[in-house]
Design an enzyme around this catalytic site. Structure first.
Site, PDB file in Angstrom:
ATOM      1  CD  GLU A 151      -2.523   1.161  -0.059  1.00 56.84           C
ATOM      2  OE1 GLU A 151      -3.097   0.721  -0.450  1.00 56.84           O
ATOM      3  OE2 GLU A 151      -1.946   1.867  -0.698  1.00 56.84           O
ATOM      4  NE  ARG A 154       0.276  10.996  -0.177  1.00 53.76           N
ATOM      5  CZ  ARG A 154       0.094  12.236  -1.894  1.00 53.76           C
ATOM      6  NH1 ARG A 154       1.669  13.391  -1.720  1.00 53.76           N
ATOM      7  NH2 ARG A 154      -0.923  12.518  -2.478  1.00 53.76           N
ATOM      8  CB  CYS A 260       5.626   4.259   6.416  1.00 56.07           C
ATOM      9  SG  CYS A 260       3.499   3.998   6.846  1.00 56.07           S
TER      10      CYS A 260
END
Ligand code: NAD
Length: 430
Positions: A151, A154, A260
């Site tokens: 994926e 954002r 992330c």
């Protein structure tokens, strides 16, 4: 299609809701029972623009369901997405215990063909481990395929990104898996990269690492700009208009944070090491990022001289605008260091105060920018929320003890701030 999403967090909830919006029947599973009951009562666990509206519509129209039972999810669906967390483990590697647990549960509960898709960001070769785990626990010898579909959304624009992706990456090892996923994503009309599972896994880590590298690169340039009196914003503009480089991710600031980049860069360094390659470049990317935050803290100290008993007003707590996500937000370290120096902290964020209050203790959370400014010795901008871009500067000046703004995101023009009567300190420009 009938789809099951396991892990209803930032990625799982957005993915499930968007697949429902495209007309599929989707069940979102999470082992956090409270999260599921709240979702059934239409209470969103996260802030994400447009998410609430889409969840409510698809729930009402009976395309989107929520359950704490993985068994129910597996029985319901033909395609199962794994979207659980893959946090950083103690040695920097990704902790894949949630993924393994889910793979095992799938094997134990499936009774007809399933396509199991890795949506979580995972190290290369995880697909093989997922396949292995399912195979050894698949006592009934039910047919299945594993695929990788990383994926790229954002936070802050997740729905928009999901619905209009730059590309969709499909790592597949069988024609059936490929056909199902192409059919599922057809309505998005986006470019699709079809490859093997390992390459798909690497595409995700390599993309995040490259973006982090762009941020650290421009931050390194900002240091040179500060030393020689150049303007990093103009440098970025001049570089970014070159189509080979591109303008995005060339914003100098306090460095990247979030759920992330920090963990994915660390994980990719470990994966490279394990494969026998020392990815020195990425180690430097991380080092520059860490230093950037510390340099900003030093600027605050240098500006205020003594931190003890000074009041510092912080604008922005989430790791980026448009989200309430506080995971690895630079604000956490910045506030901690300022408090260690004896400063008192007042802070405001348009969305993240509730989540921030759980991780940052002993500071005063305010209802708006002006309450933060009242009686503070300076304002410090940590997150570039649009709300902070147009403020009543006369009012702020009258509320602050000293007219000082330290801007860790370069949201104002230095010339304008000087005219407004502020001592304005930003990143890589004067
Ligand atoms: P998150 O923490 O918001 O969500 C994960 C969810 O999984 C949680 O709700 C947790 O309760 C649930 N969960 C954990 N174990 C479970 C189990 N055994 N059964 C059912 N549910 C379980 O995390 P996230 O931000 O959505 O990230 C998920 C994955 O997607 C990570 O690998 C992340 O790196 C990746 N990713 C995140 C983003 C992002 O912007 N957040 C973007 C792209 C990829």
């Amino acid at each position: 299609m009938k789809i099951c999403i396991i892990g209803t967090g930032y990625v799982g909830l957005v993915t499930g809701t968007c697949f429902a919006e495209l007309g599929n029947q989707v069940i979102c599973i999470d082992n956090d029972k409270q999260k599921i009951s709240r979702l059934k009562a239409q209470i969103m666990p996260i802030y994400e623009p447009r998410l609430e509206e889409l969840v409510k519509r698809n729930f009402k129209e009976k395309r989107l369901f929520f359950s704490p039972s993985i068994k129910e999810g597996i029985g319901f669906a033909d395609v199962i997405f794994i979207a659980v967390g893959t946090p950083q483990g103690p040695n920097g590697e990704a902790d894949l215990s949630y993924v393994e647990d889910v793979a095992k549960q799938i094997a134990l509960n499936m009774s007809s063909y399933k396509l199991i898709v890795e949506k979580s960001t995972v190290p290369v070769e995880t697909g093989e481990w997922v396949e292995h785990t399912i195979r050894v626990n698949n006592k009934r010898k039910v047919k299945f395929d594993v695929a990788s579909n990383p994926e790229f959304l954002r936070e802050g624009s997740a729905i928009e990104d999901f619905m209009h992706p730059d590309r969709i990456v499909l790592g597949v090892e069988s024609k059936k898996a490929k056909d199902i996923l192409i059919e599922l994503y057809k309505p998005l009309n986006a470019p699709i990269v079809i490859t093997d599972i390992k390459s798909a896994e690497i595409i995700k880590h390599a993309s995040n690492s490259f973006l982090a590298m762009k941020i650290s690169f421009i931050n390194a340039i900002s240091n040179i700009c500060e030393r020689v009196g150049a303007d990093v914003v103009k440098v970025a503009e001049g570089m970014g208009l070159d189509r080979r480089i591109g303008r995005s991710f060339l914003e100098a600031g306090v460095g990247y944070g979030g759920s992330c980049f920090p963990k994915d860069i660390e994980a990719f360094i470990r994966i490279s090491e394990k494969s026998g390659f020392d990815f020195e470049l990425l180690k430097i990317v991380k080092k520059i990022n860490d230093e950037q935050k510390n340099k900003f803290i030093k600027k605050i100290e240098d500006t205020l001289w003594i931190l003890k008993n000074k009041t510092i007003g912080i604008l922005g707590l989430s790791f980026k605008p448009g989200t309430d996500d506080m995971r690895s937000a630079p604000s956490i370290d910045i506030i901690r260091k300022l408090k260690e120096g004896g400063a008192k902290i007042k802070a405001f964020d348009p969305q993240a105060i509730e989540k921030a209050a759980a991780v940052i203790k002993g500071i005063k959370f305010c209802k708006d920018v002006y309450e933060v400014a009242r009686g503070s010795d300076c304002l410090v901008i940590v997150t570039d929320w649009n709300e902070f871009k147009e403020l009543d500067f006369d009012k702020i000046k009258s509320l602050l003890k000293q007219p000082i703004i330290l801007d860790g995101r370069n949201i104002y023009e230095p010339e304008r701030m000087k005219k407004e009567g502020f001592q304005y300190i930003c990143i890589g420009r004067r």
